[in-house]
Design an enzyme around this catalytic site. Structure first.
Site, PDB file in Angstrom:
ATOM      1  N   ASN A 155       8.421  99.276 110.718  1.00 44.11           N
ATOM      2  CA  ASN A 155       8.237  99.101 112.160  1.00 44.11           C
ATOM      3  C   ASN A 155       7.671  97.741 112.531  1.00 44.11           C
ATOM      4  OD1 ASN A 155       6.193 100.718 110.698  1.00 44.11           O
ATOM      5  ND2 ASN A 155       4.945 100.369 112.511  1.00 44.11           N
TER       6      ASN A 155
ATOM      7  N   GLN B 237      12.339 104.079 112.834  1.00 43.05           N
ATOM      8  CA  GLN B 237      12.779 102.788 113.380  1.00 43.05           C
ATOM      9  C   GLN B 237      14.237 102.481 113.041  1.00 43.05           C
ATOM     10  OE1 GLN B 237      11.229 101.017 115.521  1.00 43.05           O
ATOM     11  NE2 GLN B 237       9.129 101.746 115.348  1.00 43.05           N
TER      12      GLN B 237
ATOM     13  N   GLY C 165      12.504 110.588 119.142  1.00 37.93           N
ATOM     14  CA  GLY C 165      13.324 110.322 120.325  1.00 37.93           C
ATOM     15  C   GLY C 165      13.024 109.005 121.009  1.00 37.93           C
TER      16      GLY C 165
ATOM     17  N   THR D  11       8.029 127.208 121.626  1.00 42.35           N
ATOM     18  CA  THR D  11       9.213 127.155 122.487  1.00 42.35           C
ATOM     19  C   THR D  11       9.746 125.733 122.547  1.00 42.35           C
ATOM     20  OG1 THR D  11       8.361 128.985 123.762  1.00 42.35           O
ATOM     21  CG2 THR D  11      10.055 127.642 124.823  1.00 42.35           C
TER      22      THR D  11
ATOM     23  N   CYS E 136       0.647 100.640 117.158  1.00 43.28           N
ATOM     24  CA  CYS E 136      -0.217 101.765 116.782  1.00 43.28           C
ATOM     25  C   CYS E 136      -1.540 101.282 116.189  1.00 43.28           C
ATOM     26  CB  CYS E 136       0.489 102.668 115.787  1.00 43.28           C
ATOM     27  SG  CYS E 136       2.068 103.229 116.384  1.00 43.28           S
TER      28      CYS E 136
HETATM   29  N1  PLP Z   1       7.109 106.196 111.888  1.00 43.16           N
HETATM   30  C1  PLP Z   1       7.354 104.947 112.279  1.00 43.16           C
HETATM   31  C2  PLP Z   1       7.987 103.984 111.334  1.00 43.16           C
HETATM   32  C3  PLP Z   1       7.003 104.542 113.574  1.00 43.16           C
HETATM   33  O1  PLP Z   1       7.245 103.287 113.958  1.00 43.16           O
HETATM   34  C4  PLP Z   1       6.396 105.477 114.446  1.00 43.16           C
HETATM   35  C5  PLP Z   1       5.955 105.067 115.785  1.00 43.16           C
HETATM   36  O2  PLP Z   1       5.658 103.916 116.043  1.00 43.16           O
HETATM   37  C6  PLP Z   1       6.188 106.776 113.977  1.00 43.16           C
HETATM   38  C7  PLP Z   1       6.551 107.105 112.694  1.00 43.16           C
HETATM   39  C8  PLP Z   1       5.567 107.818 114.845  1.00 43.16           C
HETATM   40  O3  PLP Z   1       6.502 108.333 115.770  1.00 43.16           O
HETATM   41  P1  PLP Z   1       5.983 109.141 117.028  1.00 43.16           P
HETATM   42  O4  PLP Z   1       5.386 108.164 117.973  1.00 43.16           O
HETATM   43  O5  PLP Z   1       7.201 109.792 117.592  1.00 43.16           O
HETATM   44  O6  PLP Z   1       5.016 110.137 116.529  1.00 43.16           O
END
Ligand code: PLP
Length: 395
Positions: free
Chosen positions: A158, A186, A207, A244, A332
Protein backbone atom coordinates in the site's frame (compact mmCIF):
# COMPACT_ATOMS: atom_id res chain seq x y z
CA UNK A 1 -13.26 21.43 -0.27
CA UNK A 2 -14.50 21.75 -3.84
CA UNK A 3 -12.81 19.56 -6.41
CA UNK A 4 -9.60 18.65 -4.65
CA UNK A 5 -6.83 17.05 -6.65
CA UNK A 6 -7.24 13.75 -4.93
CA UNK A 7 -4.05 11.67 -5.07
CA UNK A 8 -4.72 9.55 -1.99
CA UNK A 9 -6.52 6.65 -3.59
CA UNK A 10 -4.60 4.01 -1.64
CA UNK A 11 -6.21 5.49 1.48
CA UNK A 12 -9.67 5.35 -0.03
CA UNK A 13 -11.39 5.90 -3.36
CA UNK A 14 -14.51 7.70 -4.52
CA UNK A 15 -17.51 5.44 -4.96
CA UNK A 16 -18.02 5.13 -8.71
CA UNK A 17 -21.28 6.82 -9.82
CA UNK A 18 -22.40 3.55 -11.48
CA UNK A 19 -21.75 1.72 -8.22
CA UNK A 20 -23.75 4.25 -6.25
CA UNK A 21 -26.67 3.96 -8.69
CA UNK A 22 -26.67 0.17 -8.37
CA UNK A 23 -26.76 0.43 -4.57
CA UNK A 24 -29.59 2.94 -4.25
CA UNK A 25 -32.62 0.60 -4.45
CA UNK A 26 -31.30 -1.47 -1.54
CA UNK A 27 -31.95 1.23 1.05
CA UNK A 28 -35.64 2.09 0.78
CA UNK A 29 -37.09 -0.31 -1.78
CA UNK A 30 -35.29 -3.63 -1.77
CA UNK A 31 -34.54 -3.59 1.93
CA UNK A 32 -35.48 -7.21 2.69
CA UNK A 33 -33.26 -9.48 4.71
CA UNK A 34 -31.57 -12.04 2.44
CA UNK A 35 -32.15 -14.73 5.09
CA UNK A 36 -35.95 -14.27 5.06
CA UNK A 37 -38.14 -16.99 3.62
CA UNK A 38 -40.50 -14.61 1.78
CA UNK A 39 -39.89 -13.60 -1.79
CA UNK A 40 -39.18 -9.99 -0.81
CA UNK A 41 -36.07 -11.13 1.07
CA UNK A 42 -35.39 -13.94 -1.39
CA UNK A 43 -34.97 -11.55 -4.30
CA UNK A 44 -32.36 -9.65 -2.27
CA UNK A 45 -30.58 -12.94 -1.54
CA UNK A 46 -30.42 -13.56 -5.28
CA UNK A 47 -28.87 -10.14 -5.82
CA UNK A 48 -26.27 -10.81 -3.11
CA UNK A 49 -25.40 -14.03 -4.95
CA UNK A 50 -25.00 -12.08 -8.14
CA UNK A 51 -22.53 -9.78 -6.36
CA UNK A 52 -20.68 -12.85 -5.09
CA UNK A 53 -20.34 -14.09 -8.65
CA UNK A 54 -19.04 -10.67 -9.75
CA UNK A 55 -16.37 -10.72 -7.02
CA UNK A 56 -15.45 -14.31 -7.91
CA UNK A 57 -15.03 -13.34 -11.55
CA UNK A 58 -12.61 -10.52 -10.76
CA UNK A 59 -10.44 -12.92 -8.77
CA UNK A 60 -10.66 -15.94 -11.05
CA UNK A 61 -12.45 -17.91 -8.31
CA UNK A 62 -14.96 -20.60 -9.13
CA UNK A 63 -18.63 -19.98 -8.69
CA UNK A 64 -21.16 -22.64 -9.49
CA UNK A 65 -24.53 -21.49 -8.20
CA UNK A 66 -26.16 -20.02 -5.15
CA UNK A 67 -26.79 -23.42 -3.56
CA UNK A 68 -23.17 -24.42 -3.87
CA UNK A 69 -22.10 -24.55 -0.22
CA UNK A 70 -18.45 -24.49 -1.15
CA UNK A 71 -18.71 -21.15 -2.91
CA UNK A 72 -15.34 -19.54 -2.53
CA UNK A 73 -16.26 -15.93 -1.62
CA UNK A 74 -17.57 -14.62 1.70
CA UNK A 75 -18.48 -11.04 2.37
CA UNK A 76 -16.93 -9.28 5.35
CA UNK A 77 -16.98 -5.79 6.85
CA UNK A 78 -13.59 -4.69 5.50
CA UNK A 79 -10.12 -5.74 4.40
CA UNK A 80 -8.98 -5.91 8.00
CA UNK A 81 -11.65 -8.44 8.88
CA UNK A 82 -10.81 -10.52 5.82
CA UNK A 83 -7.14 -10.61 6.82
CA UNK A 84 -7.91 -11.55 10.43
CA UNK A 85 -10.45 -14.17 9.36
CA UNK A 86 -8.03 -15.88 6.97
CA UNK A 87 -5.23 -16.18 9.51
CA UNK A 88 -7.62 -17.30 12.22
CA UNK A 89 -9.09 -19.96 9.93
CA UNK A 90 -5.67 -21.40 9.10
CA UNK A 91 -4.74 -21.63 12.79
CA UNK A 92 -8.05 -23.39 13.49
CA UNK A 93 -7.60 -25.75 10.53
CA UNK A 94 -4.17 -26.86 11.73
CA UNK A 95 -4.19 -26.57 15.53
CA UNK A 96 -0.99 -28.57 15.89
CA UNK A 97 0.95 -25.89 13.95
CA UNK A 98 1.83 -22.81 15.98
CA UNK A 99 3.72 -20.56 13.59
CA UNK A 100 2.74 -17.76 11.23
CA UNK A 101 5.19 -16.48 8.65
CA UNK A 102 4.50 -13.03 7.27
CA UNK A 103 6.43 -10.02 6.02
CA UNK A 104 7.81 -6.91 7.68
CA UNK A 105 5.88 -4.68 5.28
CA UNK A 106 2.34 -5.98 5.72
CA UNK A 107 -0.50 -3.66 6.57
CA UNK A 108 -1.33 -3.38 10.31
CA UNK A 109 -4.43 -5.47 9.52
CA UNK A 110 -2.03 -8.42 9.37
CA UNK A 111 0.86 -7.23 11.52
CA UNK A 112 -1.14 -6.12 14.54
CA UNK A 113 -3.28 -9.25 14.43
CA UNK A 114 -0.08 -11.31 14.39
CA UNK A 115 1.20 -9.34 17.35
CA UNK A 116 -1.98 -10.24 19.19
CA UNK A 117 -1.45 -13.89 18.24
CA UNK A 118 2.03 -13.87 19.79
CA UNK A 119 0.33 -12.91 23.05
CA UNK A 120 -1.83 -16.00 22.62
CA UNK A 121 1.24 -18.22 22.32
CA UNK A 122 1.85 -18.33 18.57
CA UNK A 123 5.23 -17.68 16.99
CA UNK A 124 5.39 -15.05 14.26
CA UNK A 125 8.31 -14.70 11.90
CA UNK A 126 8.63 -11.54 9.82
CA UNK A 127 10.47 -11.78 6.52
CA UNK A 128 12.43 -8.71 5.48
CA UNK A 129 12.66 -6.88 2.17
CA UNK A 130 15.45 -5.19 0.23
CA UNK A 131 15.82 -1.51 -0.62
CA UNK A 132 13.18 -1.79 -3.34
CA UNK A 133 10.74 -3.58 -1.08
CA UNK A 134 11.36 -6.99 -2.70
CA UNK A 135 10.87 -9.96 -0.41
CA UNK A 136 13.86 -11.96 0.81
CA UNK A 137 12.81 -15.26 -0.75
CA UNK A 138 15.73 -17.21 0.74
CA UNK A 139 14.74 -16.08 4.24
CA UNK A 140 11.16 -17.05 3.48
CA UNK A 141 12.25 -20.49 2.34
CA UNK A 142 14.18 -20.97 5.59
CA UNK A 143 11.39 -19.69 7.81
CA UNK A 144 8.56 -21.88 6.53
CA UNK A 145 8.61 -25.26 8.24
CA UNK A 146 6.37 -28.10 9.40
CA UNK A 147 5.20 -25.96 12.32
CA UNK A 148 3.92 -23.19 10.01
CA UNK A 149 0.15 -23.00 9.70
CA UNK A 150 0.02 -20.05 7.34
CA UNK A 151 2.17 -17.76 5.26
CA UNK A 152 0.63 -14.32 4.74
CA UNK A 153 2.22 -12.02 2.16
CA UNK A 154 0.51 -9.11 0.48
CA UNK A 155 -0.01 -8.94 -3.28
CA UNK A 156 0.89 -5.28 -3.64
CA UNK A 157 2.22 -2.91 -1.01
CA UNK A 158 0.00 0.00 0.00
CA UNK A 159 2.90 2.42 0.46
CA UNK A 160 5.30 1.64 -2.36
CA UNK A 161 3.18 -0.48 -4.69
CA UNK A 162 5.84 -3.22 -4.80
CA UNK A 163 4.29 -6.47 -5.97
CA UNK A 164 5.30 -9.72 -4.32
CA UNK A 165 5.73 -12.96 -6.33
CA UNK A 166 2.65 -14.57 -4.82
CA UNK A 167 2.77 -17.70 -6.95
CA UNK A 168 6.30 -18.54 -5.74
CA UNK A 169 5.40 -17.69 -2.15
CA UNK A 170 2.34 -19.95 -2.32
CA UNK A 171 4.53 -22.79 -3.61
CA UNK A 172 6.99 -22.35 -0.72
CA UNK A 173 4.13 -22.43 1.80
CA UNK A 174 2.50 -25.48 0.23
CA UNK A 175 5.78 -27.41 0.07
CA UNK A 176 5.69 -27.50 3.88
CA UNK A 177 1.96 -28.14 4.11
CA UNK A 178 1.17 -24.58 5.20
CA UNK A 179 -1.71 -22.51 3.84
CA UNK A 180 -1.14 -19.26 1.96
CA UNK A 181 -3.00 -15.98 2.41
CA UNK A 182 -2.50 -12.83 0.40
CA UNK A 183 -3.78 -9.38 1.24
CA UNK A 184 -4.81 -8.12 -2.19
CA UNK A 185 -6.59 -5.05 -0.86
CA UNK A 186 -4.44 -2.70 -2.95
CA UNK A 187 -3.97 -5.02 -5.91
CA UNK A 188 -7.55 -6.02 -6.65
CA UNK A 189 -8.87 -4.17 -9.65
CA UNK A 190 -5.43 -2.79 -10.49
CA UNK A 191 -3.55 -5.88 -11.63
CA UNK A 192 -4.78 -9.20 -12.94
CA UNK A 193 -5.53 -11.65 -10.16
CA UNK A 194 -6.07 -15.33 -10.79
CA UNK A 195 -6.42 -17.34 -7.61
CA UNK A 196 -6.37 -20.62 -9.55
CA UNK A 197 -3.12 -19.91 -11.31
CA UNK A 198 -1.33 -18.53 -8.25
CA UNK A 199 -2.43 -21.27 -5.87
CA UNK A 200 -3.67 -18.84 -3.24
CA UNK A 201 -5.70 -20.36 -0.38
CA UNK A 202 -7.10 -17.11 1.03
CA UNK A 203 -7.24 -13.67 -0.54
CA UNK A 204 -8.57 -10.44 1.00
CA UNK A 205 -10.12 -7.47 -0.75
CA UNK A 206 -11.74 -4.26 0.48
CA UNK A 207 -14.55 -2.32 -1.21
CA UNK A 208 -13.35 1.20 -0.58
CA UNK A 209 -10.05 0.70 -2.41
CA UNK A 210 -11.77 -0.07 -5.69
CA UNK A 211 -14.58 2.45 -5.94
CA UNK A 212 -17.11 0.61 -3.76
CA UNK A 213 -18.12 1.93 -0.33
CA UNK A 214 -16.23 1.73 2.92
CA UNK A 215 -17.24 -0.98 5.37
CA UNK A 216 -17.45 -3.94 3.00
CA UNK A 217 -14.85 -6.49 2.01
CA UNK A 218 -14.58 -10.03 0.79
CA UNK A 219 -12.46 -13.06 1.46
CA UNK A 220 -11.68 -15.75 -1.08
CA UNK A 221 -11.41 -19.19 0.52
CA UNK A 222 -10.16 -22.01 -1.65
CA UNK A 223 -12.72 -24.75 -2.10
CA UNK A 224 -12.08 -27.63 0.29
CA UNK A 225 -10.45 -25.64 3.08
CA UNK A 226 -12.08 -26.22 6.44
CA UNK A 227 -13.06 -22.71 7.45
CA UNK A 228 -13.81 -21.66 11.02
CA UNK A 229 -15.64 -18.36 11.30
CA UNK A 230 -14.03 -15.40 13.03
CA UNK A 231 -17.45 -13.84 13.71
CA UNK A 232 -19.99 -16.35 14.95
CA UNK A 233 -23.70 -15.69 14.95
CA UNK A 234 -26.44 -16.48 12.47
CA UNK A 235 -26.14 -18.84 9.54
CA UNK A 236 -25.24 -16.12 7.06
CA UNK A 237 -22.51 -16.73 4.50
CA UNK A 238 -23.00 -20.47 4.87
CA UNK A 239 -22.02 -20.32 8.53
CA UNK A 240 -18.71 -18.69 7.71
CA UNK A 241 -19.50 -15.13 8.80
CA UNK A 242 -22.32 -14.34 11.17
CA UNK A 243 -24.23 -11.05 10.92
CA UNK A 244 -26.94 -9.73 8.60
CA UNK A 245 -25.35 -8.85 5.30
CA UNK A 246 -24.53 -5.22 4.48
CA UNK A 247 -26.63 -5.69 1.36
CA UNK A 248 -26.32 -2.32 -0.36
CA UNK A 249 -22.55 -2.28 0.06
CA UNK A 250 -22.23 -5.87 -1.09
CA UNK A 251 -24.19 -4.99 -4.24
CA UNK A 252 -21.84 -2.02 -4.66
CA UNK A 253 -18.77 -4.20 -4.23
CA UNK A 254 -20.06 -6.63 -6.86
CA UNK A 255 -20.67 -3.83 -9.34
CA UNK A 256 -17.26 -2.29 -8.60
CA UNK A 257 -15.62 -5.65 -9.28
CA UNK A 258 -17.55 -6.04 -12.53
CA UNK A 259 -16.40 -2.60 -13.70
CA UNK A 260 -12.81 -3.20 -12.54
CA UNK A 261 -12.66 -6.48 -14.46
CA UNK A 262 -13.91 -4.82 -17.66
CA UNK A 263 -11.51 -1.90 -17.32
CA UNK A 264 -8.47 -3.76 -16.00
CA UNK A 265 -6.16 -3.59 -19.01
CA UNK A 266 -7.00 -0.04 -20.07
CA UNK A 267 -6.93 1.27 -16.52
CA UNK A 268 -3.57 -0.37 -15.86
CA UNK A 269 -2.02 1.42 -18.83
CA UNK A 270 -3.77 4.68 -18.04
CA UNK A 271 -2.53 4.76 -14.43
CA UNK A 272 0.96 3.52 -15.20
CA UNK A 273 1.58 5.97 -18.02
CA UNK A 274 0.31 8.87 -15.96
CA UNK A 275 2.34 7.81 -12.88
CA UNK A 276 5.53 7.27 -14.88
CA UNK A 277 5.26 10.63 -16.65
CA UNK A 278 4.66 12.34 -13.30
CA UNK A 279 7.72 10.72 -11.74
CA UNK A 280 9.89 11.68 -14.71
CA UNK A 281 8.80 15.30 -14.32
CA UNK A 282 9.71 15.28 -10.63
CA UNK A 283 13.07 13.63 -11.25
CA UNK A 284 13.88 16.23 -13.89
CA UNK A 285 12.91 19.25 -11.81
CA UNK A 286 13.79 18.46 -8.18
CA UNK A 287 17.24 17.45 -6.93
CA UNK A 288 17.84 14.78 -4.28
CA UNK A 289 14.69 12.76 -4.59
CA UNK A 290 14.16 9.04 -4.89
CA UNK A 291 11.31 6.91 -6.12
CA UNK A 292 10.61 4.02 -3.77
CA UNK A 293 9.51 0.52 -4.66
CA UNK A 294 10.38 -2.10 -7.25
CA UNK A 295 10.74 -0.21 -10.54
CA UNK A 296 10.01 -3.36 -12.53
CA UNK A 297 7.01 -4.58 -10.59
CA UNK A 298 4.83 -1.97 -8.98
CA UNK A 299 1.10 -1.33 -8.75
CA UNK A 300 0.37 1.08 -11.60
CA UNK A 301 -1.09 4.01 -9.65
CA UNK A 302 1.25 4.16 -6.67
CA UNK A 303 4.13 6.60 -6.50
CA UNK A 304 6.18 6.87 -3.32
CA UNK A 305 8.64 9.73 -3.54
CA UNK A 306 11.24 10.66 -0.91
CA UNK A 307 12.30 14.29 -0.82
CA UNK A 308 15.51 14.43 1.17
CA UNK A 309 16.07 16.61 4.22
CA UNK A 310 12.49 17.78 4.79
CA UNK A 311 9.41 16.57 6.64
CA UNK A 312 6.64 14.83 4.71
CA UNK A 313 4.01 16.48 6.89
CA UNK A 314 5.22 19.97 5.88
CA UNK A 315 5.02 19.00 2.22
CA UNK A 316 1.47 17.73 2.73
CA UNK A 317 0.44 21.00 4.37
CA UNK A 318 1.78 23.09 1.51
CA UNK A 319 0.21 20.78 -1.06
CA UNK A 320 -3.07 21.13 0.79
CA UNK A 321 -2.96 24.89 0.19
CA UNK A 322 -3.39 24.09 -3.51
CA UNK A 323 -6.11 21.54 -2.81
CA UNK A 324 -3.77 18.62 -3.43
CA UNK A 325 -4.40 15.54 -1.28
CA UNK A 326 -1.66 12.96 -0.82
CA UNK A 327 -0.28 11.17 2.20
CA UNK A 328 3.01 10.73 3.98
CA UNK A 329 3.96 7.10 4.44
CA UNK A 330 0.70 5.27 4.93
CA UNK A 331 -2.57 6.96 5.85
CA UNK A 332 -3.09 4.31 8.48
CA UNK A 333 0.16 5.17 10.26
CA UNK A 334 -0.06 8.94 9.87
CA UNK A 335 -0.32 10.63 13.23
CA UNK A 336 3.07 9.42 14.32
CA UNK A 337 6.10 11.24 13.01
CA UNK A 338 8.21 8.09 12.81
CA UNK A 339 8.90 6.92 9.27
CA UNK A 340 6.56 4.09 8.40
CA UNK A 341 7.49 0.49 9.16
CA UNK A 342 7.58 -0.17 5.41
CA UNK A 343 10.22 2.46 4.67
CA UNK A 344 12.19 1.38 7.72
CA UNK A 345 12.09 -2.26 6.62
CA UNK A 346 13.43 -1.15 3.22
CA UNK A 347 16.33 0.58 4.91
CA UNK A 348 15.51 3.95 3.37
CA UNK A 349 17.85 6.43 5.07
CA UNK A 350 16.19 8.42 7.81
CA UNK A 351 16.63 11.77 6.06
CA UNK A 352 14.78 10.47 3.00
CA UNK A 353 12.18 8.34 4.79
CA UNK A 354 11.00 11.38 6.75
CA UNK A 355 10.26 13.31 3.59
CA UNK A 356 8.32 10.60 1.82
CA UNK A 357 5.03 11.33 0.10
CA UNK A 358 2.74 8.73 -1.40
CA UNK A 359 0.77 9.87 -4.42
CA UNK A 360 -1.84 7.28 -5.33
CA UNK A 361 -3.94 7.61 -8.45
CA UNK A 362 -7.29 6.40 -9.69
CA UNK A 363 -9.18 6.29 -12.97
CA UNK A 364 -10.65 9.69 -12.07
CA UNK A 365 -7.29 11.48 -12.11
CA UNK A 366 -6.05 13.24 -15.20
CA UNK A 367 -2.62 14.10 -16.56
CA UNK A 368 -3.56 17.78 -16.23
CA UNK A 369 -3.94 17.32 -12.49
CA UNK A 370 -0.59 15.62 -12.21
CA UNK A 371 1.05 18.28 -14.33
CA UNK A 372 -0.32 20.86 -11.92
CA UNK A 373 1.18 18.99 -8.96
CA UNK A 374 4.51 18.55 -10.74
CA UNK A 375 4.50 22.27 -11.47
CA UNK A 376 3.85 23.27 -7.85
CA UNK A 377 6.20 20.82 -6.14
CA UNK A 378 9.64 22.25 -7.03
CA UNK A 379 8.88 25.58 -5.31
CA UNK A 380 7.33 23.83 -2.30
CA UNK A 381 10.37 21.61 -1.86
CA UNK A 382 12.83 24.48 -2.39
CA UNK A 383 10.99 26.61 0.18
CA UNK A 384 11.05 23.85 2.81
CA UNK A 385 14.68 23.03 2.14
CA UNK A 386 15.62 26.67 2.62
CA UNK A 387 14.55 26.43 6.25
CA UNK A 388 15.82 22.89 6.81
CA UNK A 389 18.99 22.58 8.93
CA UNK A 390 19.55 19.13 7.38
CA UNK A 391 19.55 20.60 3.88
CA UNK A 392 21.98 23.25 4.98
CA UNK A 393 24.32 20.52 6.27
CA UNK A 394 23.82 18.47 3.10
CA UNK A 395 24.81 21.31 0.76
N1 PLP B 1 -4.56 -4.18 3.66
C1 PLP B 1 -4.00 -3.20 2.95
C2 PLP B 1 -2.83 -3.50 2.08
C3 PLP B 1 -4.51 -1.90 3.03
O1 PLP B 1 -3.94 -0.92 2.32
C4 PLP B 1 -5.62 -1.64 3.87
C5 PLP B 1 -6.13 -0.28 4.03
O2 PLP B 1 -5.43 0.70 3.87
C6 PLP B 1 -6.17 -2.71 4.58
C7 PLP B 1 -5.62 -3.97 4.45
C8 PLP B 1 -7.35 -2.52 5.47
O3 PLP B 1 -8.55 -2.43 4.72
P1 PLP B 1 -9.85 -1.84 5.41
O4 PLP B 1 -9.66 -0.38 5.53
O5 PLP B 1 -10.96 -2.19 4.47
O6 PLP B 1 -10.00 -2.53 6.70
Amino acid sequence: MNNPIYLDNNATTAVAPEVFETMKPYFCEKYGNPSSIHRFGGSVAADVENARRQVAELLGATYRDKDDCATEIIFTSCGTESDNAAINAALCAMPERKKIVTTAVEHPAVLHYCEELTRRGYTVELIGVDGQGKLDMAALQNAVDENTAIVSAMWGNNETGTIFPVKEIAAIAHAKGALFHTDAVQAAGKVKIDVQDTGVDFLSISGHKLHAPKGVGALYIRRGIIFTALICGGHQERNRRGGTENVASIIGLGEACRIAKNMLATEYDYLKNMRDAFEQKLLASIPKIRINGDPANRLPGTSSVSFECIEGESILMLLDVFGICASSGSACTTGSLEPSHVLRAMGIPYSAAHGTIRFSLSRYNTMEELDFVAEKLPAIIARLREISPYWEAEK
